[in-house]
Design a protein around this motif. Structure first.
Motif, PDB file in Angstrom:
ATOM      1  N   ILE A 161      -4.579   8.860  39.290  1.00  0.00           N
ATOM      2  CA  ILE A 161      -4.491   9.460  37.961  1.00  0.00           C
ATOM      3  C   ILE A 161      -3.144   9.093  37.345  1.00  0.00           C
ATOM      4  O   ILE A 161      -2.165   8.868  38.051  1.00  0.00           O
ATOM      5  N   MET A 162      -3.134   8.998  36.036  1.00  0.00           N
ATOM      6  CA  MET A 162      -1.912   8.798  35.273  1.00  0.00           C
ATOM      7  C   MET A 162      -1.661  10.071  34.484  1.00  0.00           C
ATOM      8  O   MET A 162      -2.523  10.514  33.700  1.00  0.00           O
ATOM      9  N   MET A 163      -0.494  10.650  34.701  1.00  0.00           N
ATOM     10  CA  MET A 163      -0.183  11.930  34.081  1.00  0.00           C
ATOM     11  C   MET A 163       1.289  11.941  33.712  1.00  0.00           C
ATOM     12  O   MET A 163       2.143  11.739  34.569  1.00  0.00           O
ATOM     13  N   VAL A 164       1.552  12.162  32.440  1.00  0.00           N
ATOM     14  CA  VAL A 164       2.921  12.222  31.921  1.00  0.00           C
ATOM     15  C   VAL A 164       3.707  10.996  32.390  1.00  0.00           C
ATOM     16  O   VAL A 164       4.840  11.091  32.864  1.00  0.00           O
ATOM     17  N   GLY A 165       3.073   9.856  32.272  1.00  0.00           N
ATOM     18  CA  GLY A 165       3.749   8.603  32.558  1.00  0.00           C
ATOM     19  C   GLY A 165       3.907   8.243  34.021  1.00  0.00           C
ATOM     20  O   GLY A 165       4.530   7.236  34.359  1.00  0.00           O
ATOM     21  N   ARG A 166       3.345   9.061  34.909  1.00  0.00           N
ATOM     22  CA  ARG A 166       3.452   8.782  36.342  1.00  0.00           C
ATOM     23  C   ARG A 166       2.078   8.589  36.943  1.00  0.00           C
ATOM     24  O   ARG A 166       1.102   9.186  36.488  1.00  0.00           O
ATOM     25  N   GLY A 167       2.025   7.747  37.968  1.00  0.00           N
ATOM     26  CA  GLY A 167       0.784   7.538  38.691  1.00  0.00           C
ATOM     27  C   GLY A 167       0.780   8.291  40.000  1.00  0.00           C
ATOM     28  O   GLY A 167       1.801   8.357  40.690  1.00  0.00           O
ATOM     29  N   TYR A 168      -0.370   8.857  40.330  1.00  0.00           N
ATOM     30  CA  TYR A 168      -0.544   9.587  41.584  1.00  0.00           C
ATOM     31  C   TYR A 168      -1.778   9.031  42.280  1.00  0.00           C
ATOM     32  O   TYR A 168      -2.833   8.861  41.656  1.00  0.00           O
ATOM     33  N   TRP A 169      -1.636   8.769  43.576  1.00  0.00           N
ATOM     34  CA  TRP A 169      -2.713   8.198  44.365  1.00  0.00           C
ATOM     35  C   TRP A 169      -3.286   9.221  45.326  1.00  0.00           C
ATOM     36  O   TRP A 169      -2.561  10.047  45.889  1.00  0.00           O
ATOM     37  N   CYS A 204     -13.227  12.590  43.390  1.00  0.00           N
ATOM     38  CA  CYS A 204     -11.800  12.791  43.577  1.00  0.00           C
ATOM     39  C   CYS A 204     -11.358  13.952  42.695  1.00  0.00           C
ATOM     40  O   CYS A 204     -11.516  13.883  41.479  1.00  0.00           O
ATOM     41  N   ALA A 205     -10.836  14.983  43.335  1.00  0.00           N
ATOM     42  CA  ALA A 205     -10.393  16.169  42.610  1.00  0.00           C
ATOM     43  C   ALA A 205      -8.880  16.277  42.676  1.00  0.00           C
ATOM     44  O   ALA A 205      -8.297  16.189  43.767  1.00  0.00           O
ATOM     45  N   ALA A 206      -8.266  16.488  41.527  1.00  0.00           N
ATOM     46  CA  ALA A 206      -6.821  16.658  41.447  1.00  0.00           C
ATOM     47  C   ALA A 206      -6.479  18.143  41.421  1.00  0.00           C
ATOM     48  O   ALA A 206      -7.163  18.931  40.763  1.00  0.00           O
ATOM     49  N   SER A 207      -5.417  18.493  42.124  1.00  0.00           N
ATOM     50  CA  SER A 207      -4.973  19.886  42.149  1.00  0.00           C
ATOM     51  C   SER A 207      -3.450  19.931  42.181  1.00  0.00           C
ATOM     52  O   SER A 207      -2.787  18.929  42.391  1.00  0.00           O
ATOM     53  N   GLY A 208      -2.933  21.122  41.989  1.00  0.00           N
ATOM     54  CA  GLY A 208      -1.491  21.287  41.964  1.00  0.00           C
ATOM     55  C   GLY A 208      -0.998  21.443  40.539  1.00  0.00           C
ATOM     56  O   GLY A 208      -1.648  22.039  39.699  1.00  0.00           O
ATOM     57  N   SER A 209       0.161  20.864  40.280  1.00  0.00           N
ATOM     58  CA  SER A 209       0.768  20.974  38.949  1.00  0.00           C
ATOM     59  C   SER A 209       0.144  19.946  38.013  1.00  0.00           C
ATOM     60  O   SER A 209       0.702  18.884  37.768  1.00  0.00           O
ATOM     61  N   ILE A 210      -1.040  20.295  37.518  1.00  0.00           N
ATOM     62  CA  ILE A 210      -1.795  19.377  36.675  1.00  0.00           C
ATOM     63  C   ILE A 210      -1.539  19.696  35.208  1.00  0.00           C
ATOM     64  O   ILE A 210      -1.751  20.826  34.779  1.00  0.00           O
ATOM     65  N   PHE A 211      -1.119  18.667  34.476  1.00  0.00           N
ATOM     66  CA  PHE A 211      -0.982  18.795  33.038  1.00  0.00           C
ATOM     67  C   PHE A 211      -2.077  17.939  32.408  1.00  0.00           C
ATOM     68  O   PHE A 211      -3.178  17.903  32.907  1.00  0.00           O
ATOM     69  N   SER A 212      -1.765  17.268  31.383  1.00  0.00           N
ATOM     70  CA  SER A 212      -2.787  16.470  30.709  1.00  0.00           C
ATOM     71  C   SER A 212      -2.922  15.130  31.431  1.00  0.00           C
ATOM     72  O   SER A 212      -2.016  14.313  31.416  1.00  0.00           O
ATOM     73  N   ILE A 213      -4.066  14.921  32.067  1.00  0.00           N
ATOM     74  CA  ILE A 213      -4.316  13.658  32.763  1.00  0.00           C
ATOM     75  C   ILE A 213      -4.808  12.635  31.754  1.00  0.00           C
ATOM     76  O   ILE A 213      -5.816  12.844  31.092  1.00  0.00           O
ATOM     77  N   ASN A 214      -4.095  11.557  31.636  1.00  0.00           N
ATOM     78  CA  ASN A 214      -4.471  10.534  30.671  1.00  0.00           C
ATOM     79  C   ASN A 214      -5.617   9.661  31.197  1.00  0.00           C
ATOM     80  O   ASN A 214      -6.698   9.629  30.647  1.00  0.00           O
TER      81      ASN A 214
END
Length: 114
Positions: free
Chosen positions: A96-104, A21-31
């Motif tokens: 992924i959890m990033m800046v307090g939000r979850g993305y599926w 699973c690859a994340a793309s876009g506005s990626i900051f620090s993924i927790n």
């Protein structure tokens, strides 16, 4: 943020699959990065998670058979699934959890035949 999952398929019991699973876009620090699975009619359940520092957590049902790993530079998480059982059959989702939000991500089907 987009998550692209791949690697699902059909295998016989005892076989192996590797999900990515690859994340793309506005990626900051993924927790935390993780994998969940869902069987129709059931709730989505946690399979494994991995923190940015490498700490892992597994569902009891997959301990010793599945291994989660990640590459922080590539914003990618993998799930190596060995000794697969028919009860592992499900749609697998990355999260992924990033800046307090979850993305599926979109699901990928894993089917294990006996």
């Amino acid at each position: 943020v987009q998550l692209q999952a791949s690697g699902g398929g059909s295998v016989q019991a005892g076989g192996s699959l590797r999900l990515s699973c690859a994340a793309s876009g506005s990626i900051f620090s993924i927790n935390v990065m993780g994998w969940y699975r869902q069987v129709p009619g059931n709730q989505r359940e946690l399979v494994a998670t991995i923190a940015s520092g490498g700490g892992t957590n597994y569902a009891d049902s997959v301990k010793g058979r599945f291994t989660i790993s990640r590459d922080n530079a590539k914003n990618t998480v993998w799930l190596q699934m060995n000794s697969l059982k028919p009860e592992d059959t499900a749609v697998y989702y990355c999260k992924i959890m990033m800046v307090g939000r979850g993305y599926w991500g979109q699901g990928t089907q894993v089917t294990v035949s006996s």
